[in-house]
Design an enzyme around this catalytic site. Structure first.
Site, mmCIF file in Angstrom:
data_model
loop_
_atom_site.group_PDB
_atom_site.id
_atom_site.type_symbol
_atom_site.label_atom_id
_atom_site.label_comp_id
_atom_site.label_asym_id
_atom_site.label_seq_id
_atom_site.Cartn_x
_atom_site.Cartn_y
_atom_site.Cartn_z
ATOM 1 N N ARG A 70 13.159 38.392 52.766
ATOM 2 C CA ARG A 70 12.148 38.102 51.767
ATOM 3 C C ARG A 70 12.243 36.668 51.244
ATOM 4 O O ARG A 70 11.368 36.212 50.508
ATOM 5 C CB ARG A 70 12.279 39.102 50.613
ATOM 6 N N LYS A 130 16.490 57.853 33.888
ATOM 7 C CA LYS A 130 16.960 58.009 35.262
ATOM 8 C C LYS A 130 18.044 59.084 35.295
ATOM 9 O O LYS A 130 18.952 59.100 34.471
ATOM 10 C CB LYS A 130 17.509 56.678 35.777
ATOM 11 N N GLU A 180 14.725 37.579 45.360
ATOM 12 C CA GLU A 180 15.477 36.942 46.440
ATOM 13 C C GLU A 180 15.111 35.478 46.618
ATOM 14 O O GLU A 180 15.977 34.632 46.868
ATOM 15 C CB GLU A 180 15.256 37.704 47.754
#
Length: 589
Positions: free
Chosen positions: A364, A248, A336
């Site tokens: 969610r 990244k 979640e």
């Protein structure tokens, strides 16, 4: 400019005209282009830099947009956007009226599925692959690029589980960089780490056990290796899984060294990567930091307090508690549903769980709020960050539905602080011991008070306050948007507008409302959530139930439309809630 290859690539067809030997040069130019724009216009950086070679290889090998390519999560798709007819518009990325920071079906035929939230790509791509088969198209390719943080989510596993028993023409590419926004966590992350290290896990390969043709791991920055493997996989039928290793922030040293900070760094020097210094002006704290510092202060004295977040330790500032009380603060990854039910389980055993989740992501876990928390009336404290408009991330990330989707749930108390002191005090009140689930919603960004670390005081549940008296109009505000009314009062005729900070959407302060309705013929509600089913709806319901027929009630908030992306204040103007628009509204009443 003549030697700049990227300048002459407007779509993937033009990319495919190049030789493989030219592609590393395209990768260098694409990285430079992304860095150059994001340095001044801001946006997500590290994720897109990490997949530059993969992006080029995918569009080089596959016949996009006829072949369908889904990015999960979409903030790694900047290179994709630049190569797919949006290079000249990329400077408008995430700006009002400009292109979105995420893939968006309405924006381009090269974006077959919108992806602002994580872990949706496998299910969507599988649905597309099944549809192609049913229509008799056996050659169309369906590719999902998913990160190692996203694949650990429950929905991704549901998609993998289904795909493994189909013969769908599906290719899943795992972009493994050991990072989400924060470092990836969990047993699956450890498993992939062992795979990368060459440890003997292949015979028990999880992906192969799910009936996928597994290949990798391969170097995600070696274009030639990626192209060779994609060409091979293109001819294999059924579900396939390619594991690639990337870094990244690749190509910008500072972004590689601090991958958390450079996920979305703000403005920086494109040559050195150094962040542009902020003003030395003393500003109020961000609400997330008020939460983070307050939970640490409370947890120091109350050993029953625990903190939970689904992959948002830095963004929510729970990282402060994780660092000090690592055994009592939990980052559970992009999960979640699990976060909410984990909190419920803890609450049954006498702990005081503070579950901090962004408003848009709490959507969610809606069933878990109802089934696992509210029905059992468990004292879970939900700290709902990023409520209201969040700015440049747009429709997928605005937290505008939480009031409406929470206030209809029995047992749930819904509170919205006006400022940092009220946020601090409701957290204090919650840990004193409540016998119901409590939700606390607060916005992204800074508060209004420099000296917010004041002595704690208990808040009476269900009680609002009068901020200023008036004779003609009563304004009922909920949450931090009430500060706009406070600022406007000095510009409005004296004693015209009374302002009430209602604080609780549920339960409403019924006694205060009867007093207000008895005095005022004009009442205005204001909220930074959807009007449909929101706080204003609650006031209309109160008026109807109590037969207040002679009162004019006007609801201000977000109308029945999705709000797009742009600077937050510009977005407030689009929904007619800017300070000037509010001022004119009250002057005309």
């Amino acid at each position: 400019m003549k030697n700049n290859l990227l300048a002459h690539i407007n779509n993937p067809k033009e990319l495919r005209k190049l030789s493989k030997e030219q592609l590393p040069k395209v990768a260098k130019e694409l990285r430079d282009f992304i860095i150059d724009i994001v340095a001044t216009k801001e946006g997500h950086l590290g994720a897109s830099l990490g997949v530059v070679e993969l992006t080029i290889a995918l569009h080089y090998v596959f016949d996009t947009p006829n072949d369908l390519l889904i990015w999960d999560v979409g903030h790694q798709a900047y290179g994709h956007k630049i190569l797919t007819e949006r290079r000249q518009d990329f400077y408008t990325n995430r700006q009002l009226g400009g292109i979105s920071g995420f893939p968006k079906r309405r924006e381009s035929v090269y974006d077959p599925f919108g992806t602002g939230h994580s872990s949706t790509s496998i299910s969507a791509a599988l649905g597309m692959a099944i549809a192609s088969k049913l229509k008799g198209d056996f050659y169309k390719q369906h590719i999902a690029v998913i990160g190692d943080a996203s694949i650990a989510s429950g929905m991704a596993f549901e998609g993998l589980n289904h795909a493994g028993v189909t013969d769908a023409n599906l290719l899943i590419i795992l972009n493994d960089n050991a990072m989400g926004i924060d470092p990836s966590v969990g047993a699956l992350k450890n498993y992939f780490t062992n795979v990368k290290a060459g440890k003997k896990v292949r015979k028990n390969n999880i992906i192969e056990a799910l009936n996928f043709n597994y290949s990798g791991p391969i170097d995600g920055h070696n274009i030639e290796a990626i192209i060779t493997e994609l060409e091979r996989l293109k001819s294999i039928k059924g579900p396939k899984f390619l594991h690639i290793i990337t870094t990244k922030g690749k190509g910008l040293e500072k972004a590689e060294q601090d991958q958390v900070k450079y996920h979305a760094p703000g403005k920086f020097d494109k040559n050195t990567g150094e962040l542009i210094a902020k003003s030395n002006e003393v500003l109020p704290s961000k609400y997330q930091d008020v939460f983070g510092e307050t939970i640490v202060e409370l947890a120091t004295k109350n050993e029953n307090i625990v903190g939970i977040t689904p992959a948002m330790p830095t963004g929510s500032s729970l990282k402060l508690m994780i660092d000090i009380f690592p055994e009592r603060a939990f980052d559970v990854g992009i999960a979640e549903q699990h976060a909410v039910t984990l909190a419920a389980g803890m609450a049954t055993q006498g702990l005081i769980p503070f579950c901090t989740i962004y408003s848009t992501f709490l959507q969610r876990a809606y069933d878990q709020i109802i089934h696992d928390v509210a029905i059992q009336n468990l004292p879970v404290v939900f700290c709902i960050d990023r409520a209201g408009l969040v700015g440049e991330d747009g429709a997928t990330h605005h937290g505008v539905f939480d009031i409406a989707y929470l206030r209809c749930i029995p047992n749930l108390v819904v509170f919205a602080p006006l400022n940092e002191v009220e946020l601090r005090n409701i957290m204090y009140t919650a840990q004193l011991g409540v016998n119901f689930p409590l939700t606390i919603r607060y916005p992204r960004g800074r508060g209004t008070i420099i000296d917010w670390k004041q002595p704690f005081s208990e808040i009476e549940i269900g009680k609002g306050t009068c901020i200023s008296e008036g004779e003609e109009i009563a304004v009922l505000s909920i949450g931090t948007i009430g500060n706009r009314i406070i600022e406007l009062q000095k510009e409005l005729p004296k004693n015209k507008v009374a302002h009430y900070n209602m604080r609780f959407v549920k339960p409403l302060d019924v006694a205060l409302l009867h007093t207000i309705f008895a005095k005022f013929k004009t009442i205005v509600t204001i909220e930074d959530g959807t009007i449909v089913g929101g706080f204003g709806s609650a006031i209309l319901e109160f008026a109807a139930e109590n037969n207040y027929k002679n009162t004019s009630i006007k609801n201000l908030g977000i109308t029945d439309n999705f709000v797009e992306h742009g600077k937050t204040e510009a977005l407030f103007e689009t929904i007619h809630l800017s300070k000037e628009q509010l001022k004119n509204f009250f002057l005309e009443l």
